[in-house]
Design a protein around this motif. Structure first.
Motif, PDB file in Angstrom:
ATOM      1  N   ARG A  15       0.106   9.296  26.833  1.00  0.00           N
ATOM      2  CA  ARG A  15       0.593  10.518  26.691  1.00  0.00           C
ATOM      3  C   ARG A  15       2.176  10.491  26.503  1.00  0.00           C
ATOM      4  N   LEU A  16       2.788  10.903  25.333  1.00  0.00           N
ATOM      5  CA  LEU A  16       3.969  11.031  24.944  1.00  0.00           C
ATOM      6  C   LEU A  16       4.658  12.111  25.557  1.00  0.00           C
ATOM      7  N   GLY A  17       4.041  13.238  25.688  1.00  0.00           N
ATOM      8  CA  GLY A  17       4.547  14.643  25.922  1.00  0.00           C
ATOM      9  C   GLY A  17       3.489  15.541  26.418  1.00  0.00           C
ATOM     10  N   ARG A  75      -2.306  24.732  26.937  1.00  0.00           N
ATOM     11  CA  ARG A  75      -1.685  23.340  27.197  1.00  0.00           C
ATOM     12  C   ARG A  75      -1.585  22.800  25.785  1.00  0.00           C
ATOM     13  N   VAL A  76      -0.642  22.058  25.506  1.00  0.00           N
ATOM     14  CA  VAL A  76      -0.280  20.939  24.533  1.00  0.00           C
ATOM     15  C   VAL A  76       0.049  19.770  24.698  1.00  0.00           C
ATOM     16  N   GLU A  77      -0.730  18.703  24.327  1.00  0.00           N
ATOM     17  CA  GLU A  77      -0.293  17.154  24.879  1.00  0.00           C
ATOM     18  C   GLU A  77      -0.233  16.493  23.487  1.00  0.00           C
ATOM     19  N   TRP A  78       0.274  15.438  23.347  1.00  0.00           N
ATOM     20  CA  TRP A  78       0.504  14.510  22.473  1.00  0.00           C
ATOM     21  C   TRP A  78       0.633  13.190  22.973  1.00  0.00           C
ATOM     22  N   PHE A  79       0.027  12.249  22.212  1.00  0.00           N
ATOM     23  CA  PHE A  79      -0.538  10.936  22.650  1.00  0.00           C
ATOM     24  C   PHE A  79      -0.215   9.742  21.597  1.00  0.00           C
TER      25      PHE A  79
END
Length: 129
Positions: A15-17, A75-79
Motif C-alpha cells: 500500500r502506497l497511501g 476510504r481511498v487506498e492505492w497500491f
C-alpha cells in the motif's frame, strides 16, 4: 461497497497511501489534491491526471450512494501492482446497485463509471472488507 481500479489484483501488493474522507462534496477535490501530493514521490508509470480523475468520479459515487444507519466515511487506498497502480474506494452500501450507465447527451449525471471504464485497464466492484 468497494470500487477497485486495477490491472493485476493481489493481496501482497504494498500500500502506497490511503485517505479517509467525510461523505461531503468538499471531499472530492480534497481527494484529488491529497492523491496528487501523496503519489508524487512514487513517480508512477500511469497518468496521475487519469488516476485523479477516476478517484474524483469514484469518491463522488461513494458519497452519493453510500448508505449506513451509523456515521460513515469513504476510504481511498492505492497500491503498487508491478508497474501499475491499484486504487480502491470503499463506502458502506450495496454493490449490487452499481451499474454502468449509458446516459443521453442531455443527461446531467451518469457518466462517472463510463469515464472509469474508458481510462482504467480494468475495474470491478464488490463488498468492502
Amino acid at each position: 461497497m468497494a470500487y477497485t481500479i486495477d490491472r493485476y489484483p493481489s493481496e501482497d501488493s504494498p500500500r502506497l497511501g490511503a485517505m479517509i474522507l467525510h461523505p461531503v462534496p468538499e471531499s472530492v477535490p480534497r481527494a484529488r489534491r491529497w492523491f496528487r501530493k501523496f503519489i508524487a514521490p512514487y513517480n508512477p508509470a500511469c497518468s496521475v491526471d487519469d488516476c485523479a480523475l477516476m478517484i474524483s468520479e469514484l469518491v463522488t459515487n461513494a458519497i452519493a450512494y453510500g448508505r449506513s444507519d451509523d456515521p460513515w466515511v469513504v476510504r481511498v487506498e492505492w497500491f503498487r501492482e508491478g508497474t501499475s497502480l491499484r486504487v480502491e474506494v470503499h463506502n458502506p452500501g450495496f454493490p449490487v446497485s452499481v451499474r454502468l450507465r449509458h446516459p443521453d447527451a442531455n443527461d446531467a449525471h451518469g457518466r462517472g463509471l463510463l469515464l472509469v471504464d474508458s481510462i482504467a485497464d480494468s475495474w470491478h466492484h464488490g463488498p468492502s472488507r
